[in-house]
Design an enzyme around this catalytic site. Structure first.
Site, PDB file in Angstrom:
ATOM      1  CE1 TYR A 195      -3.901  -2.483   4.854  1.00 24.41           C
ATOM      2  CE2 TYR A 195      -3.378  -0.200   4.402  1.00 24.41           C
ATOM      3  CZ  TYR A 195      -3.658  -1.473   3.948  1.00 24.41           C
ATOM      4  OH  TYR A 195      -3.700  -1.735   2.595  1.00 24.41           O
TER       5      TYR A 195
ATOM      6  CB  SER B  56      -0.863  -0.014   1.270  1.00 24.27           C
ATOM      7  OG  SER B  56      -1.432   1.253   1.484  1.00 24.27           O
TER       8      SER B  56
HETATM    9  N1  LIG Z   1      -8.755  -1.096  -1.584  1.00 27.60           N
HETATM   10  C1  LIG Z   1      -7.743  -0.255  -1.437  1.00 27.60           C
HETATM   11  O1  LIG Z   1      -7.921   0.977  -1.517  1.00 27.60           O
HETATM   12  C2  LIG Z   1      -6.355  -0.773  -1.180  1.00 27.60           C
HETATM   13  C3  LIG Z   1      -5.297   0.150  -1.249  1.00 27.60           C
HETATM   14  C4  LIG Z   1      -4.002  -0.298  -1.024  1.00 27.60           C
HETATM   15  C5  LIG Z   1      -3.785  -1.638  -0.759  1.00 27.60           C
HETATM   16  N2  LIG Z   1      -4.827  -2.511  -0.696  1.00 27.60           N
HETATM   17  C6  LIG Z   1      -4.525  -3.933  -0.411  1.00 27.60           C
HETATM   18  O2  LIG Z   1      -5.053  -4.712  -1.466  1.00 27.60           O
HETATM   19  C7  LIG Z   1      -5.364  -6.022  -0.977  1.00 27.60           C
HETATM   20  C8  LIG Z   1      -6.784  -6.378  -1.376  1.00 27.60           C
HETATM   21  O3  LIG Z   1      -7.646  -5.390  -0.829  1.00 27.60           O
HETATM   22  P1  LIG Z   1      -9.154  -5.189  -1.326  1.00 27.60           P
HETATM   23  O4  LIG Z   1      -9.370  -3.738  -1.416  1.00 27.60           O
HETATM   24  O5  LIG Z   1      -9.435  -6.044  -2.482  1.00 27.60           O
HETATM   25  O6  LIG Z   1      -9.909  -5.731  -0.015  1.00 27.60           O
HETATM   26  P2  LIG Z   1     -11.279  -6.537   0.176  1.00 27.60           P
HETATM   27  O7  LIG Z   1     -12.239  -6.205  -0.889  1.00 27.60           O
HETATM   28  O8  LIG Z   1     -11.646  -6.310   1.602  1.00 27.60           O
HETATM   29  O9  LIG Z   1     -10.826  -8.057  -0.045  1.00 27.60           O
HETATM   30  C9  LIG Z   1      -9.903  -8.617   0.846  1.00 27.60           C
HETATM   31  C10 LIG Z   1      -9.675 -10.050   0.458  1.00 27.60           C
HETATM   32  O10 LIG Z   1      -8.737 -10.629   1.389  1.00 27.60           O
HETATM   33  C11 LIG Z   1      -9.327 -11.827   1.890  1.00 27.60           C
HETATM   34  N3  LIG Z   1      -8.825 -12.172   3.204  1.00 27.60           N
HETATM   35  C12 LIG Z   1      -8.814 -11.416   4.328  1.00 27.60           C
HETATM   36  N4  LIG Z   1      -8.309 -12.128   5.349  1.00 27.60           N
HETATM   37  C13 LIG Z   1      -7.990 -13.360   4.842  1.00 27.60           C
HETATM   38  C14 LIG Z   1      -7.436 -14.516   5.392  1.00 27.60           C
HETATM   39  N5  LIG Z   1      -7.118 -14.622   6.691  1.00 27.60           N
HETATM   40  N6  LIG Z   1      -7.210 -15.582   4.575  1.00 27.60           N
HETATM   41  C15 LIG Z   1      -7.541 -15.536   3.275  1.00 27.60           C
HETATM   42  N7  LIG Z   1      -8.103 -14.454   2.687  1.00 27.60           N
HETATM   43  C16 LIG Z   1      -8.321 -13.384   3.486  1.00 27.60           C
HETATM   44  C17 LIG Z   1     -10.825 -11.564   1.877  1.00 27.60           C
HETATM   45  O11 LIG Z   1     -11.529 -12.789   1.983  1.00 27.60           O
HETATM   46  P3  LIG Z   1     -13.054 -12.823   2.544  1.00 27.60           P
HETATM   47  O12 LIG Z   1     -13.946 -12.463   1.373  1.00 27.60           O
HETATM   48  O13 LIG Z   1     -13.214 -14.238   3.004  1.00 27.60           O
HETATM   49  O14 LIG Z   1     -13.139 -11.840   3.666  1.00 27.60           O
HETATM   50  C18 LIG Z   1     -10.954 -10.887   0.532  1.00 27.60           C
HETATM   51  O15 LIG Z   1     -10.932 -11.835  -0.518  1.00 27.60           O
HETATM   52  C19 LIG Z   1      -5.131  -5.978   0.539  1.00 27.60           C
HETATM   53  O16 LIG Z   1      -3.873  -6.513   0.838  1.00 27.60           O
HETATM   54  C20 LIG Z   1      -5.153  -4.489   0.846  1.00 27.60           C
HETATM   55  O17 LIG Z   1      -4.396  -4.167   1.993  1.00 27.60           O
HETATM   56  C21 LIG Z   1      -6.111  -2.116  -0.905  1.00 27.60           C
END
Ligand SMILES: NC(=O)c1ccc[n+]([C@@H]2O[C@H](COP(=O)([O-])OP(=O)(O)OC[C@H]3O[C@@H](n4cnc5c(N)ncnc54)[C@H](OP(=O)(O)O)[C@@H]3O)[C@@H](O)[C@H]2O)c1
Length: 223
Positions: free
Chosen positions: A146, A122
Site C-alpha cells: 500500500y 496517503s
Molecule cells: N480511509 C483512510 O483512512 C484513508 C487514508 C489515506 C488514504 N486513503 C485513500 O482514500 C481513497 C478512498 O478510500 P476510502 O477510505 O474511502 O476506502 P473505501 O471506503 O474502502 O472505498 C474505496 C472505494 O474504491 C472503490 N474501488 C476499489 N477498487 C476499485 C476498482 N478496481 N474500480 C473502481 N472502484 C474501485 C470501491 O468500490 P466498491 O464499493 O465497489 O468496492 C470504493 O468505492 C483510497 O485511495 C485510499 O487509499 C484512505
C-alpha cells in the site's frame, strides 16, 4: 449551464469518494460519481467505455479525482513474508488504475479551460515521515504494497504536473478516516469521510490551485 464544471470521481460508491462527489455536487458541479460497475479502474474496456460515455454526454472533463484505492489487507505485505499477488493487486488499482484512467480521460481534460487532476494518496506514502524517528510512521507497521503504491502515485503526480503545465495536478493525503477501508484493517477512527474529502474538494474548487504538490488539510505533506 454551459459553464457548469464537469467532475468525475472514481470509487464513489462509498467512503471518501462518495463524500467528494457529494461535496462537489453541493457546490454546483455536474459530477459523474463513478462506481466500480460504471468504471472498474483495473479494466481497460470498462475505463474506455466510461471515457466514451463522458465524451458523448459532456464533451469535456474539468476535474478528475482518482480516488478508487485498496489497502490489500494485512496478509502478504510484511517484508520476509510478501505475497507478490497481493502487491500486484494493490498496484493494479492504486497505481496502474490511476494511469489507465488518467490516460483515458486526458483528451477530455485537455478540452477544459481549467483542467484539474486530484490523486488521492496517503500520508503513509511520505518517505520523510517513514524515516523520521520522531514520527509515528517510523515505528509503525511495514506493509510493502500500500504505501509503496501511493509513493509511486506521488511520483506519477509530479511527472504529470511537469508534463501538463496548463493543468493543476496534485496528490492529497485525506488523513486516517473511519471508512470501510479502515474498518477492514481493524481500525476504529473518528475522522469522517467528509473530513477526509475536504482537501480534494478544496483543490477541485479553489481559484488558482497549486500544481505538483502533496497536500493535506493544513498544508504540504513532506514527500
Ligand atoms: N480511509 C483512510 O483512512 C484513508 C487514508 C489515506 C488514504 N486513503 C485513500 O482514500 C481513497 C478512498 O478510500 P476510502 O477510505 O474511502 O476506502 P473505501 O471506503 O474502502 O472505498 C474505496 C472505494 O474504491 C472503490 N474501488 C476499489 N477498487 C476499485 C476498482 N478496481 N474500480 C473502481 N472502484 C474501485 C470501491 O468500490 P466498491 O464499493 O465497489 O468496492 C470504493 O468505492 C483510497 O485511495 C485510499 O487509499 C484512505
Amino acid at each position: 449551464m454551459a459553464d457548469t464544471k464537469i467532475a468525475l470521481v472514481t470509487g464513489a460508491s462509498r467512503g471518501i469518494g462518495q463524500a467528494i462527489a457529494a461535496a462537489l455536487t453541493a457546490q454546483g458541479m455536474t459530477v459523474v460519481a463513478a462506481t466500480r460497475a460504471d468504471l472498474d479502474v483495473t479494466d481497460d474496456a470498462s475505463v474506455g467505455r466510461a471515457a466514451a460515455d463522458v465524451t458523448n454526454r459532456y464533451g469535456r472533463l474539468d476535474v478528475l479525482v482518482n480516488n478508487a484505492g485498496i489497502s490489500g489487507g494485512q496478509a502478504g505485505q510484511s517484508p520476509g513474508a510478501v505475497d507478490l499477488a497481493v502487491v500486484r493487486a494493490v498496484y493494479e488499482t492504486n497505481l496502474f488504475g490511476v494511469l489507465r484512467v488518467t490516460e483515458a480521460f486526458l483528451p477530455l481534460l485537455r478540452r477544459s479551460p481549467d483542467p484539474r487532476i486530484i490523486n488521492i494518496s496517503s500520508g503513509t506514502a511520505s518517505l520523510h515521515w517513514n524515516t523520521d524517528p520522531a514520527h509515528a510512521f517510523a515505528a509503525g507497521g511495514t506493509p510493502v504494497a500500500y504505501p509503496t503504491s501511493k509513493a509511486a502515485l506521488n511520483m506519477l503526480t509530479v511527472q504529470y504536473a511537469k508534463a501538463l503545465p496548463d493543468f493543476s495536478v496534485n496528490a492529497v493525503a485525506p488523513g486516517a478516516c473511519g471508512t470501510d477501508f479502515a474498518k477492514d484493517l481493524g481500525l476504529s477512527l473518528d475522522r469522517t469521510a467528509a473530513e477526509g474529502a475536504a482537501i480534494a474538494v478544496r483543490l477541485a474548487t479553489m481559484d488558482n490551485p497549486p500544481t505538483g504538490a502533496f497536500l493535506q488539510d493544513d498544508g504540504p505533506v513532506p514527500w
